[in-house]
Write a protein that holds these residues in place. Structure first.
Motif, short mmCIF file in Angstrom:
data_model
loop_
_atom_site.label_atom_id
_atom_site.label_comp_id
_atom_site.label_asym_id
_atom_site.label_seq_id
_atom_site.Cartn_x
_atom_site.Cartn_y
_atom_site.Cartn_z
N THR A 162 0.80 -1.23 0.00
CA THR A 162 0.00 0.00 0.00
C THR A 162 0.83 1.28 0.00
N THR A 163 2.15 1.18 0.14
CA THR A 163 2.96 2.40 0.27
C THR A 163 4.00 2.57 -0.82
N GLY A 164 4.48 1.50 -1.43
CA GLY A 164 5.69 1.58 -2.21
C GLY A 164 6.89 1.33 -1.32
N ILE A 165 8.08 1.40 -1.88
CA ILE A 165 9.29 0.98 -1.17
C ILE A 165 10.10 2.19 -0.71
N ILE A 166 10.54 2.14 0.55
CA ILE A 166 11.29 3.24 1.15
C ILE A 166 12.78 2.92 1.12
N GLN A 167 13.58 3.89 0.73
CA GLN A 167 15.04 3.78 0.79
C GLN A 167 15.48 4.45 2.09
N TRP A 168 15.81 3.62 3.08
CA TRP A 168 16.17 4.18 4.39
C TRP A 168 17.56 4.81 4.38
N GLY A 169 18.42 4.33 3.51
CA GLY A 169 19.79 4.80 3.52
C GLY A 169 19.98 6.15 2.83
N TYR A 170 21.25 6.52 2.65
CA TYR A 170 21.60 7.86 2.20
C TYR A 170 22.14 7.83 0.77
#
Length: 429
Positions: A162-170
């Motif tokens: 439901t959100t798509g994918i998050i890139q937590w890094g930098y």
């Protein structure tokens, strides 16, 4: 410089759909909770991880595949049922990752026995895209730790992101540091490993903000972390499980968290992870606001602690590769994770001690919200012992406030235990 996964959506989806032997570890994980038609809450985790090894100087690079399932009906408090596959990928354990549609297949078959399989696949949409539908199917022998009983288990889950994918890094490639050096050389069998003083600069010059430090210095922090991507709200549409002949369950509710990590280990990383490296991490689901959080502390005696807390999902902007950027990233000094000593539990299996309740405070500022949260384990025994490593890995509930608003829900917790007082290593229970 952006690598292929940081340049555009095509490169990123290919990265998620390809075996990557240039990394020492590549993992895919779905974990969270399933709601039964009888109202039961069940903890679930499913993993496929490849680890590169060099068995001899003249032998080509090989990969150890480790796949497994954790299933825990929490109201029974009997501990998690666990089963797994491990061996040489494509030799003793046929393993494949495919692209368009994305699919992972892991299989192992011993002579005279039924095949053990783990499958993760896209059945609608594209990996990482909002609305993609995933089907997870497992056929493994599982058993409660130290019960001596193992039973054939089959599981099927269908779930929609439901959100798509998050890139937590930098940066463009999503690099996510897990420890900081303070300039002290690390010991090793081949002599001391020289390190730079990153901690002083990060804490004093950049206010505890690792992202600002990386952007300003270009420090590659080689071997100090992961490329880390997550889908925090993969909503379960249907699920069913059969464990032997004594329990079959299913339902149409629950929410999963998806993680993809790749890592590389140089000499300093190998020293740190094999000499007391520990972490406490909560992967937090916020379905009411369509967001997810990571909150954690990692530590090792030679490099100290590193804290991270990030929020993303609804309201996030997109990177060039289609991934979502965190909306909030708290700096080191703004993150406070406090275990409750009264919640300590000693495992009857490993004798490790774990705190099962934590208070988390994230300081607000003009540019970021504050949070006051309490995490509590949903069952006492959620310890897992896989390949000789004991870890507390299971479902937590949380409640409190975020940006002044009441929040509650579920999080997945992963906690390293400690030996009981007076024992440098756990005794035999």
């Amino acid at each position: 410089m952006p690598l292929a996964q940081g340049r555009d959506c095509t490169g990123f989806r290919a990265y998620l759909s390809t075996g990557l032997p240039q990394y020492d570890s590549q993992s895919y994980e779905f974990f969270g909770h399933l709601v039964g038609s009888d109202g039961s809450i069940n903890a679930i985790a499913l993993m496929s991880q490849g680890n590169s090894v060099i068995p001899g100087l003249q032998v080509p690079l090989l990969t150890i595949e480790e796949s497994g399932l954790i299933f825990n009906r929490l109201d029974q408090n009997t501990g998690p049922a666990f089963g797994g596959i491990d061996g040489l990928a494509d030799i003793t354990v046929p393993t494949s990752i495919t692209y368009q549609p994305w699919a992972i297949h892991v299989e192992q078959q011993n002579h005279g026995e039924l095949p053990q399989t783990v499958d993760m696949r896209i059945v609608s949409g594209t990996i990482g895209a909002v609305g993609a539908v995933y089907e997870l199917t497992v056929s493994l022998d599982t058993g409660i730790y130290q019960s001596g009983v193992s039973e054939p288990t089959t599981l099927t889950i269908r779930a929609r992101d439901t959100t798509g994918i998050i890139q937590w890094g930098y940066g463009p490639n999503g690099f996510f540091p897990l420890w900081m050096f303070d300039g002290t050389p690390l010991p090793s069998s081949g002599g001391p490993i020289a390190t730079t003083d990153q901690r002083t600069a990060i804490m004093n010059t950049y206010g505890g903000d690792i992202g600002s430090y990386l952007a300003a210095t270009g420090d590659p922090m080689t071997g100090q972390g992961s490329h880390y991507y997550s889908m925090p709200l993969v909503e379960v549409e249907s699920w069913s499980i059969q464990i032997g002949s004594t329990y079959a369950g299913g339902g149409t509710g629950g929410v999963l968290f998806f993680d993809n990590l790749t890592e590389t280990y140089n000499d300093s990383a190998k020293y740190i992870v094999s000499n007391g490296y520990a972490w406490t991490e909560f992967s937090v689901q916020l379905p009411d606001t369509e967001q997810g959080m990571l909150i954690a502390v990692t530590g090792q005696q030679d490099v100290g602690n590193l804290y991270y807390a990030m929020l993303g999902g609804a309201g996030s902007s997109q990177s060039a590769n289609g991934t979502l950027k965190p909306t909030t990233n708290w700096p080191q000094g703004a993150i406070h994770i406090t275990p409750d000593p009264a919640s300590a539990w000693t495992s009857p299996h490993s004798c490790y001690v774990y705190e099962l309740s934590y208070a988390v405070k994230l300081d607000a500022s003009a540019s970021r919200p504050g949070a006051d949260l309490v995490f509590r384990a949903t069952a006492q025994d959620q310890e897992l012992n896989a390949l000789g490593r004991a870890v507390y890995e299971g479902l937590f509930s949380y409640s409190g406030t975020l940006d002044g608003k009441a929040v509650s829900g579920y999080a997945w917790g992963e906690i390293q235990g400690r030996p009981p007082a007076g024992h440098p290593t756990p005794p035999n229970c």
